[in-house]
Design a protein around this motif. Structure first.
Motif, PDB file in Angstrom:
ATOM      1  N   SER A   1      40.503  50.107  45.367  1.00 19.23           N
ATOM      2  CA  SER A   1      40.936  48.734  45.554  1.00 19.23           C
ATOM      3  C   SER A   1      40.838  47.925  44.278  1.00 19.23           C
ATOM      4  O   SER A   1      41.469  46.902  44.141  1.00 19.23           O
ATOM      5  CB  SER A   1      40.077  48.076  46.622  1.00 19.23           C
TER       6      SER A   1
ATOM      7  N   ARG B   1      43.954  45.643  44.319  1.00 18.33           N
ATOM      8  CA  ARG B   1      43.833  44.255  44.722  1.00 18.33           C
ATOM      9  C   ARG B   1      44.553  43.287  43.801  1.00 18.33           C
ATOM     10  O   ARG B   1      45.092  42.286  44.235  1.00 18.33           O
ATOM     11  CB  ARG B   1      42.354  43.862  44.761  1.00 18.33           C
ATOM     12  N   ARG B   2      44.537  43.609  42.524  1.00 13.55           N
ATOM     13  CA  ARG B   2      44.985  42.599  41.576  1.00 13.55           C
ATOM     14  C   ARG B   2      46.430  42.193  41.754  1.00 13.55           C
ATOM     15  O   ARG B   2      46.862  41.180  41.248  1.00 13.55           O
ATOM     16  CB  ARG B   2      44.747  43.076  40.142  1.00 13.55           C
TER      17      ARG B   2
ATOM     18  N   GLY C   1      47.613  41.211  44.435  1.00 11.75           N
ATOM     19  CA  GLY C   1      47.703  40.196  45.471  1.00 11.75           C
ATOM     20  C   GLY C   1      46.497  40.238  46.379  1.00 11.75           C
ATOM     21  O   GLY C   1      45.577  41.007  46.162  1.00 11.75           O
ATOM     22  N   TRP C   2      46.496  39.435  47.415  1.00  9.02           N
ATOM     23  CA  TRP C   2      45.337  39.289  48.296  1.00  9.02           C
ATOM     24  C   TRP C   2      45.284  40.424  49.294  1.00  9.02           C
ATOM     25  O   TRP C   2      46.234  40.724  49.965  1.00  9.02           O
ATOM     26  CB  TRP C   2      45.398  37.952  49.010  1.00  9.02           C
TER      27      TRP C   2
END
Lengths: 206, 238
Positions: free
Chosen positions: B101, B105-106, B108-109
């Motif tokens: 992750s 993740r980076r 978006g949420w």
């Protein structure tokens, strides 16, 4: 499929995890996830940061479970790892400027049980917490937001009880100004005047 | 201490320092100090107002709701833990699968949402995979016998397992996934050597973007660049 260990105690789950039960640790995490999420979100404010901190913490705990010797409760051990992960992130983030956050992040409760004014106050409180130095914020979140005793917070933070009281005192004093309960910001060290002005303006303006 | 007994209070200028009053309020002073200070506070309306302000602050903190962990965060943590090698706490230096992750993740949420979106677009990340290759090899379990009709039963066995068999080298896995139209930027959630209706292969568990739903890909041992060797491709879960 439910694990045979899913109904056991936290100690049972750790033991099962060490024996190789692939579901035991996840069950342990599930049991405590909401409480730890609250600690992470209230200290870090940013839901992305909170999620990352928890993931790091749980992964560390997963790897370190073999070294857990039961000197403390599993819950305390796990909480301490989470609090440390949050403190690390707070300290790192305080070294760089913070970007403004949306008024309602994905981590905020979507259910509005309170009058609008009360809700705005709560969001303001969550915002104001971020203005505190990491150590003060962690102490205030644990004691005043999450309701831990001074002794429990001291254990989680790895400091003396007097230190927790002192950090809470400093943090509350700053928050009292930030939240507009005290109108004399000059009396509080380390609170940037522009922050106080902005907070008071916002509160007075609604 | 700056207060002068007898001087009329002039709010908002406090006769007693806020920090001292906050220490009193928090119980951080010793008994003697606290007793002396309480006597002064009793005669100092500004100090009493400050203590009331601290009470109000604590009340507001107490009233903050306790948010529940969002489902997608719980699912992401679940997936990360499930992707760890079995056998509980690995010994120091043992195999560990890093949380993918960090890279998902980076964009978006929500790591799981992202993971899923990536998977839906045929994108799986391999970066950061640390599998036991060479060195102190872990004895691989015997291939799991499955049939096409009960392929879903392989999920529990494969999720979190790192039994990649002939695809143990990240480059080999990447080439195989690419041959099946899955671009490489992350890692599967698990892998298990299987026999599917008697055919040897590797079951790969891939995310779908939905919580508790997984794509199960079974490829033959010769899967590699230009050779998809696809045996089965199905989605299981809710």
């Amino acid at each position: 499929m439910s694990s045979p260990s899913s109904s056991g105690s936290d100690d049972d789950l750790i033991a099962a995890h060490r024996r190789g039960d692939p579901r035991a640790f996840s069950e342990l995490v599930r049991r405590h996830s909401d409480r730890m999420w609250a600690v992470a979100l209230r200290t870090l404010r940013d839901p992305d940061e909170a999620a990352d901190a928890l993931q790091e913490a749980f992964l560390s705990a997963f790897r370190a479970a073999g070294t857990f010797r039961g000197q403390s409760q599993v819950t305390t051990w796990l909480h301490r790892i989470v609090v440390n992960a949050c403190l690390d992130r707070m300290r790192r983030r305080q070294a760089r400027p913070t970007a403004p956050l949306p008024e309602e992040g994905p981590g905020e409760p979507t259910e509005c049980r309170d009058p609008i004014a009360e809700r705005e106050t709560r969001l303001a409180v969550a915002d104001a917490l971020v203005e505190l130095p990491a150590e003060q914020r962690a102490a205030v979140v644990l004691v005043d937001v999450q309701g831990y005793s001074i002794a429990a917070a001291a254990m989680l933070l790895g400091v003396a009880e007097g230190t927790v009281k002192s950090r809470c005192a400093r943090g509350r004093a700053k928050l009292a100004v930030l939240l507009g309960h005290l109108r004399n910001p000059d009396a509080v060290a380390n609170v940037p005047p522009e922050v106080v002005t902005a907070r008071q303006h916002r509160r007075e303006g609604r | 201490m700056t207060g002068t007994p007898g001087r009329p209070p002039r709010p908002p200028d406090r006769s007693l320092p806020l920090e001292l009053l906050a220490d009193l309020h928090a119980g951080a002073l010793d008994e003697q100090q606290a007793a002396e200070l309480r006597a002064r506070v009793a005669a100092d309306p500004a100090a009493r107002a400050t203590l009331a302000a601290l009470d109000a602050t604590v009340a507001e903190l107490n009233a903050l709701p306790s948010p529940r962990m969002p489902d997608h965060v719980a699912a992401r943590i679940d997936a990360t833990l499930a992707a760890q090698p079995r056998g509980g706490s690995a010994p120091p230096g043992g195999p560990v699968v890093e949380p993918a992750s960090r890279s998902w993740r980076r964009a978006g949420w929500g790591g799981v949402v992202l993971l899923a979106t990536a998977a839906a677009a045929g994108v799986i990340a391999l970066s950061g995979i640390e599998r036991e290759i060479g060195g102190n090899p872990v004895a691989a379990p015997p291939p799991l016998a499955l049939s096409a009709a009960d392929l879903g039963e392989g999920l529990d066995e494969a999720l979190g397992s790192s039994d990649y068999g002939p695809l143990s080298r990240p480059a080999a896995l990447a080439a195989c996934l690419e041959a099946n139209g899955i671009a490489v930027v992350g890692e599967p959630l698990g892998a298990r050597e299987v026999t599917l209706d008697g055919r040897r292969g590797v079951l790969l568990v891939l995310p779908t973007g939905r919580i508790a739903q997984f794509r199960l890909l079974v490829v033959g041992p010769d899967c590699g660049a230009g050779t998809p060797s696809l045996i089965a491709d199905t989605v299981v879960g809710r």
